[in-house]
Structures are given as structure tokens and as C-alpha cells.
Design a protein around this motif. Sequence first.
Motif, short mmCIF file in Angstrom:
data_model
loop_
_atom_site.label_atom_id
_atom_site.label_comp_id
_atom_site.label_asym_id
_atom_site.label_seq_id
_atom_site.Cartn_x
_atom_site.Cartn_y
_atom_site.Cartn_z
N HIS A 122 -9.77 22.50 9.51
CA HIS A 122 -10.14 23.77 8.87
C HIS A 122 -11.65 24.00 8.70
O HIS A 122 -12.09 25.13 8.73
CB HIS A 122 -9.45 23.96 7.51
CG HIS A 122 -7.98 23.79 7.55
ND1 HIS A 122 -7.16 24.58 8.30
CD2 HIS A 122 -7.16 22.89 6.95
CE1 HIS A 122 -5.91 24.19 8.15
NE2 HIS A 122 -5.88 23.16 7.33
N VAL A 135 -13.56 13.21 0.97
CA VAL A 135 -13.01 14.25 1.83
C VAL A 135 -12.92 13.66 3.23
O VAL A 135 -13.93 13.51 3.92
CB VAL A 135 -13.88 15.54 1.82
CG1 VAL A 135 -13.20 16.62 2.65
CG2 VAL A 135 -14.13 16.02 0.40
N GLU A 168 -12.97 23.25 -2.09
CA GLU A 168 -12.45 23.75 -3.37
C GLU A 168 -12.53 22.68 -4.45
O GLU A 168 -12.93 22.97 -5.58
CB GLU A 168 -11.01 24.24 -3.20
CG GLU A 168 -10.90 25.50 -2.36
CD GLU A 168 -9.47 25.84 -1.97
OE1 GLU A 168 -8.52 25.18 -2.46
OE2 GLU A 168 -9.30 26.76 -1.16
N MET A 169 -12.17 21.44 -4.11
CA MET A 169 -12.25 20.36 -5.11
C MET A 169 -13.68 20.05 -5.50
O MET A 169 -13.96 19.76 -6.65
CB MET A 169 -11.56 19.10 -4.57
CG MET A 169 -10.05 19.24 -4.51
SD MET A 169 -9.26 17.74 -3.93
CE MET A 169 -9.34 16.74 -5.41
N ALA A 188 -9.40 14.74 -0.85
CA ALA A 188 -8.84 15.87 -0.11
C ALA A 188 -8.78 15.45 1.36
O ALA A 188 -9.62 14.68 1.82
CB ALA A 188 -9.72 17.11 -0.26
N THR A 189 -7.77 15.96 2.07
CA THR A 189 -7.58 15.55 3.46
C THR A 189 -7.92 16.65 4.46
O THR A 189 -7.70 16.49 5.65
CB THR A 189 -6.14 15.08 3.70
OG1 THR A 189 -5.24 16.11 3.29
CG2 THR A 189 -5.86 13.81 2.91
N ASP A 190 -8.46 17.77 3.99
CA ASP A 190 -8.94 18.80 4.92
C ASP A 190 -10.16 19.48 4.32
O ASP A 190 -10.43 19.35 3.12
CB ASP A 190 -7.84 19.83 5.26
CG ASP A 190 -7.44 20.67 4.07
OD1 ASP A 190 -8.18 21.62 3.75
OD2 ASP A 190 -6.38 20.40 3.47
N ASP A 226 -9.78 13.21 6.60
CA ASP A 226 -8.42 13.52 7.05
C ASP A 226 -7.58 12.29 7.36
O ASP A 226 -6.38 12.41 7.60
CB ASP A 226 -8.47 14.45 8.27
CG ASP A 226 -9.22 13.85 9.44
OD1 ASP A 226 -10.09 12.99 9.22
OD2 ASP A 226 -8.93 14.26 10.57
N GLN A 286 -11.08 22.70 3.75
CA GLN A 286 -10.94 23.76 2.74
C GLN A 286 -10.61 23.18 1.36
O GLN A 286 -11.21 23.56 0.36
CB GLN A 286 -9.85 24.76 3.16
CG GLN A 286 -9.77 25.98 2.27
CD GLN A 286 -11.07 26.79 2.23
OE1 GLN A 286 -11.70 27.01 3.25
NE2 GLN A 286 -11.46 27.21 1.05
N SER A 287 -9.67 22.22 1.32
CA SER A 287 -9.32 21.58 0.04
C SER A 287 -10.51 20.81 -0.52
O SER A 287 -10.76 20.81 -1.72
CB SER A 287 -8.15 20.62 0.22
OG SER A 287 -7.01 21.29 0.68
N GLY A 288 -11.24 20.13 0.37
CA GLY A 288 -12.41 19.38 -0.08
C GLY A 288 -13.47 20.28 -0.68
O GLY A 288 -14.06 19.96 -1.72
#
Length: 163
Positions: free
Chosen positions: A60, A9, A42-43, A34-36, A11, A38-40
Motif C-alpha cells: 500500500h 512497520v 495511521e498507527m 503494523a504489517t502494511d 510486512d 497505510q496501517s503503519g
Amino acid sequence: MAHETILIVDDSSEFVDALKKYILLPLGYEVIYATDGQSGLEMGITHNPDLIMLDMNLPHMTGLDILTTLRQNDCHIPVIFMTMHGSENIAVQAFRLGVCDYLIKPFTSEQAQRAINRALRETGPVCTTEELDCNLIAVETVRQTAITIAHYINNHLMTLTGG
């Protein structure tokens, strides 16, 4: 070779590509990223990787926010915290949240590999009761065989030496 999945994770796509291409893939790890923040997060929850390499400064959410949320959701995936601007305060907070290691960017491939090995070794697979029972039976069988062979050899040596 390793088959563990590592979630990066961060950016910086250049940093992710370099870490993936020059360190993780040659060592046999599967890599997702993941590059942000929130995505990190969730993943981390949905993909259940074996290890997360987590940057501090993300869009984020910060790395500490992600780590806090993971721990609040009873997610105890090992985490290696990465930051370009390390501080004692951030390191203390990260370790209190249970990170396995703390790397200051830029770091060498050897530093990354040592941190990954430590993190995965500390949280490696745990044997089931059945596996432990099988291992105990195997160890006891080997022990008994060694005793029997030693007794057999001792008897023959006694015979050869005349008592």
C-alpha cells in the motif's frame, strides 16, 4: 529498564515476531506493529510512539512514502529505516527525510540496540523550565556547601599547623 513504545512497520510477521521477542521485549520496550504501509502511517499518527522501526518495501505505501507523509504532517517521531535491499539512493532519501539510522536486514541485536539507543537519546525528553530552575538551584546549593566545607577544613588545618 526502558518503557518507551516502539512501532514496527514491516510486512513480514516472522521478522516482526523475532524483532519483538528476541530484541525489543527483553530490553523492556513496549511494542506495537503494523504489517502494511497505510496501517503503519495511521498507527504512527494516532499512537504517537517513541520510535518507529520502518521497513522500505510494504504493501500500500513504501517506507519513504510513510516517512514523507509523517514529516508533511509535522510528525517528528524518530525513525530507524530498515531494508533488505539497501541502496545509496534510498539511504540518501531517507536521511534527507530525517531518519535517525538505517539498518540493512538481516542485522544483529547489537546493531539494532545501538541504533535504538542513539535514536532515543537524540530525541529524549526535554526538561521544562521549572525542572531546569530546580536543577540550577540544587547545583548552586551543592556548590555553596562545598565552598563552605572547604573553608571550614582549611581553617582547621591552619589552626592545627599553626598558621
